[in-house]
Design a protein around this motif. Structure first.
Motif, PDB file in Angstrom:
ATOM      1  N   GLU A 109     -64.809  39.654  36.092  1.00 57.51           N
ATOM      2  CA  GLU A 109     -65.056  41.054  36.464  1.00 57.51           C
ATOM      3  C   GLU A 109     -65.571  41.155  37.891  1.00 57.51           C
ATOM      4  O   GLU A 109     -65.327  42.138  38.570  1.00 57.51           O
ATOM      5  N   ALA A 110     -66.290  40.148  38.347  1.00 60.06           N
ATOM      6  CA  ALA A 110     -66.804  40.162  39.727  1.00 60.06           C
ATOM      7  C   ALA A 110     -65.648  40.208  40.714  1.00 60.06           C
ATOM      8  O   ALA A 110     -65.697  40.924  41.718  1.00 60.06           O
ATOM      9  N   PHE A 111     -64.576  39.446  40.454  1.00 60.59           N
ATOM     10  CA  PHE A 111     -63.418  39.484  41.328  1.00 60.59           C
ATOM     11  C   PHE A 111     -62.691  40.818  41.205  1.00 60.59           C
ATOM     12  O   PHE A 111     -62.316  41.442  42.185  1.00 60.59           O
ATOM     13  N   LEU A 112     -62.478  41.272  39.982  1.00 60.78           N
ATOM     14  CA  LEU A 112     -61.760  42.523  39.762  1.00 60.78           C
ATOM     15  C   LEU A 112     -62.507  43.718  40.367  1.00 60.78           C
ATOM     16  O   LEU A 112     -61.893  44.614  40.925  1.00 60.78           O
ATOM     17  N   ASP A 113     -63.812  43.724  40.255  1.00 58.91           N
ATOM     18  CA  ASP A 113     -64.615  44.806  40.856  1.00 58.91           C
ATOM     19  C   ASP A 113     -64.463  44.813  42.361  1.00 58.91           C
ATOM     20  O   ASP A 113     -64.409  45.838  42.999  1.00 58.91           O
TER      21      ASP A 113
END
Length: 196
Positions: free
Chosen positions: A192-196
């Motif tokens: 999620e850190a990358f997607l965010d």
């Protein structure tokens, strides 16, 4: 595809009431038209059947400001999962999500019993229409040239367990240094850190 073993994502333990929101899926619809809306599907999980109906209230928020809301009363007839659909309308002039201006909104669904909030669920959404035509890709009615790459979430010598700051830095490098406006996330849900 083979993933390395071990925990490599955040893990949490949630304490929930006997009736709670397991999941909320919010999907913008008809975003380029004046009657745009958000279709919200709520999964209510009940370990017990409450004697009175429950109420689900959904809000579309921009920061702390509530742009629109709706509510529905539901009588649970059995334990287990129940699906409830809500629709948020009267959205006004929302800002469309674009690669250079990625406007995001928050959908907040609250489960109330006797008008007391028992549980809430929050999810972020962006309003955009994406489609492929014979002459290319169109975002929000305008042709957009996609330039990107395929990304695996494995780092040399460490595999997948990288901190959020490294994931954010990786996304920043792809956007700013490689000038990508598109990334294909290969084979598995990415951090999620990358997607965010």
């Amino acid at each position: 595809y083979l993933e390395p073993a071990g925990l490599h994502r955040p893990v949490s333990l949630r304490l929930v009431p006997p009736v709670f929101l397991r999941d909320v899926f919010a999907k913008p619809a008809k975003v380029l038209q004046s009657d745009r809306r958000v279709e919200v599907v709520c999964s209510v999980d009940a370990a017990m059947v409450p004697p009175q109906p429950i109420r689900l209230q959904a809000e579309l928020r921009q920061g702390k400001r509530v742009l629109t809301s709706t509510a529905q009363t539901v009588r649970l007839e059995r334990t287990g999962e129940t699906t409830v659909a809500l629709t948020l309308t009267s959205l006004g002039n929302i800002a469309l999500w674009e690669p250079t201006t990625p406007h995001l909104y928050e959908v907040v669904v609250t489960l109330l019993v006797n008008e007391e909030p028992w549980h809430d669920y929050r999810t972020r959404i962006g309003f955009r229409e994406a489609r492929f035509e014979l002459d290319g890709f169109y975002l929000n009615g305008k042709r957009l040239q996609l330039f990107g790459l395929n990304r695996h979430e494995l780092y040399p010598y460490v595999g997948s367990p990288m901190p959020r700051r490294v994931m954010r830095r990786d996304a920043e490098m792809l956007r700013r240094e490689f000038n990508c406006n598109f990334v294909r996330c290969s084979h598995y849900p990415q951090s999620e850190a990358f997607l965010d």
